[in-house]
Write an enzyme that holds these catalytic residues in place. Structure first.
Site, mmCIF file in Angstrom:
data_model
loop_
_atom_site.group_PDB
_atom_site.id
_atom_site.type_symbol
_atom_site.label_atom_id
_atom_site.label_comp_id
_atom_site.label_asym_id
_atom_site.label_seq_id
_atom_site.Cartn_x
_atom_site.Cartn_y
_atom_site.Cartn_z
ATOM 1 C CG HIS A 13 -1.895 -1.047 1.381
ATOM 2 N ND1 HIS A 13 -2.029 -1.801 2.516
ATOM 3 C CD2 HIS A 13 -2.831 -1.513 0.519
ATOM 4 C CE1 HIS A 13 -3.008 -2.678 2.360
ATOM 5 N NE2 HIS A 13 -3.511 -2.532 1.151
ATOM 6 C CE LYS A 36 -11.135 -7.369 2.098
ATOM 7 N NZ LYS A 36 -9.900 -6.645 1.861
ATOM 8 N NE ARG A 93 -3.176 -7.153 -4.222
ATOM 9 C CZ ARG A 93 -3.903 -7.270 -3.133
ATOM 10 N NH1 ARG A 93 -3.344 -7.584 -1.997
ATOM 11 N NH2 ARG A 93 -5.200 -7.091 -3.178
ATOM 12 C CB SER A 107 -4.218 -6.521 4.899
ATOM 13 O OG SER A 107 -3.964 -5.237 4.376
HETATM 14 P P1 ADP Z 1 -5.902 -6.000 0.838
HETATM 15 O O1 ADP Z 1 -6.299 -6.604 -0.480
HETATM 16 O O2 ADP Z 1 -4.445 -6.166 1.148
HETATM 17 O O3 ADP Z 1 -6.811 -6.339 1.974
HETATM 18 P P2 ADP Z 1 -7.099 -3.323 0.670
HETATM 19 O O4 ADP Z 1 -8.500 -3.726 0.569
HETATM 20 O O5 ADP Z 1 -6.720 -2.471 1.824
HETATM 21 O O6 ADP Z 1 -6.002 -4.473 0.624
HETATM 22 O O7 ADP Z 1 -6.655 -2.662 -0.701
HETATM 23 C C1 ADP Z 1 -6.623 -1.317 -1.014
HETATM 24 C C2 ADP Z 1 -6.026 -1.132 -2.382
HETATM 25 O O8 ADP Z 1 -4.644 -1.474 -2.349
HETATM 26 C C3 ADP Z 1 -6.605 -1.970 -3.511
HETATM 27 O O9 ADP Z 1 -6.602 -1.189 -4.690
HETATM 28 C C4 ADP Z 1 -5.618 -3.129 -3.626
HETATM 29 O O10 ADP Z 1 -5.645 -3.705 -4.891
HETATM 30 C C5 ADP Z 1 -4.339 -2.412 -3.356
HETATM 31 N N1 ADP Z 1 -3.263 -3.264 -2.832
HETATM 32 C C6 ADP Z 1 -3.310 -4.127 -1.801
HETATM 33 N N2 ADP Z 1 -2.116 -4.728 -1.596
HETATM 34 C C7 ADP Z 1 -1.272 -4.232 -2.544
HETATM 35 C C8 ADP Z 1 0.091 -4.477 -2.903
HETATM 36 N N3 ADP Z 1 0.822 -5.377 -2.253
HETATM 37 N N4 ADP Z 1 0.609 -3.788 -3.945
HETATM 38 C C9 ADP Z 1 -0.148 -2.911 -4.619
HETATM 39 N N5 ADP Z 1 -1.444 -2.639 -4.360
HETATM 40 C C10 ADP Z 1 -2.004 -3.291 -3.329
#
Ligand code: ADP
Length: 163
Positions: free
Chosen positions: A17, A41, A90, A128
């Site tokens: 992130h 979630k 990703r 996460s």
């Molecule tokens: P997660 O999928 O890790 O629970 P979130 O729901 O907080 O993450 O995701 C928020 C945004 O960050 C989304 O657009 C998701 O695709 C992106 N994201 C999550 N992990 C990564 C990563 N390792 N690299 C790039 N973008 C990411």
């Protein structure tokens, strides 16, 4: 002024992130990192904790603001004067859902654009949930999350494991 919004659950924020946040912040005037209130979630960290972990990780970043939001993302973006929603991609598995959301948001407000950024190769496996799983199993989360919040995550996991 170009304002971008980067939404997510950030439960907790990872280096994946942070990488997207830093890259997005250089192509806009202000980046709002928006933490989702409503989510299907089951979150490990409360909304306040997720916001706090982000703020701690992003100290010293002048044009980045961390807020929480509920309701429709496009309404939040419009209220904040943002014209772009940033998403990180990703693997191909992210694509289908993100395409649906981007098209839906376009339908709800055609003036707001969704901009996808490819995950950094080093973090494309990172989520996460992976961080929580590793910490829960006693693995090392070094390099997966910002150093500033490593101990907060371990403490939280240890607290849960003791229950
Ligand atoms: P997660 O999928 O890790 O629970 P979130 O729901 O907080 O993450 O995701 C928020 C945004 O960050 C989304 O657009 C998701 O695709 C992106 N994201 C999550 N992990 C990564 C990563 N390792 N690299 C790039 N973008 C990411």
């Amino acid at each position: 002024m170009k304002v971008f919004v980067y939404p997510g659950s950030f439960d907790p924020v990872t280096n994946g992130h942070i990488d997207i946040i830093q890259r997005a912040a250089v192509i806009c005037d202000k980046l709002i990192v928006a933490v989702l209130v409503n989510q299907s979630k089951n979150a490990l960290f409360s909304l306040e904790e997720r916001v706090e972990l982000l703020r701690k990780s992003l100290q010293g970043c002048a044009n980045i603001e961390v807020c929480s939001f509920s309701g429709l993302l496009v309404n939040f973006a419009r209220d904040k004067g943002a014209s772009v929603i940033i998403k990180g991609l990703r693997a191909v598995s992210d694509y289908e859902y993100e395409l649906q959301m981007a098209l839906l948001n376009k339908k709800l407000d055609e003036k707001i654009e969704t901009l996808f950024m490819m995950a950094n190769l080093h973090y494309s496996y990172l989520s996460s949930s992976i961080v929580k799983d590793i910490a829960l199993l006693g693995g090392d989360i070094d390099g997966l999350v910002p150093n500033a919040i490593k101990s907060d995550i371990i403490e939280k996991i240890n607290g849960i494991a003791q229950k």
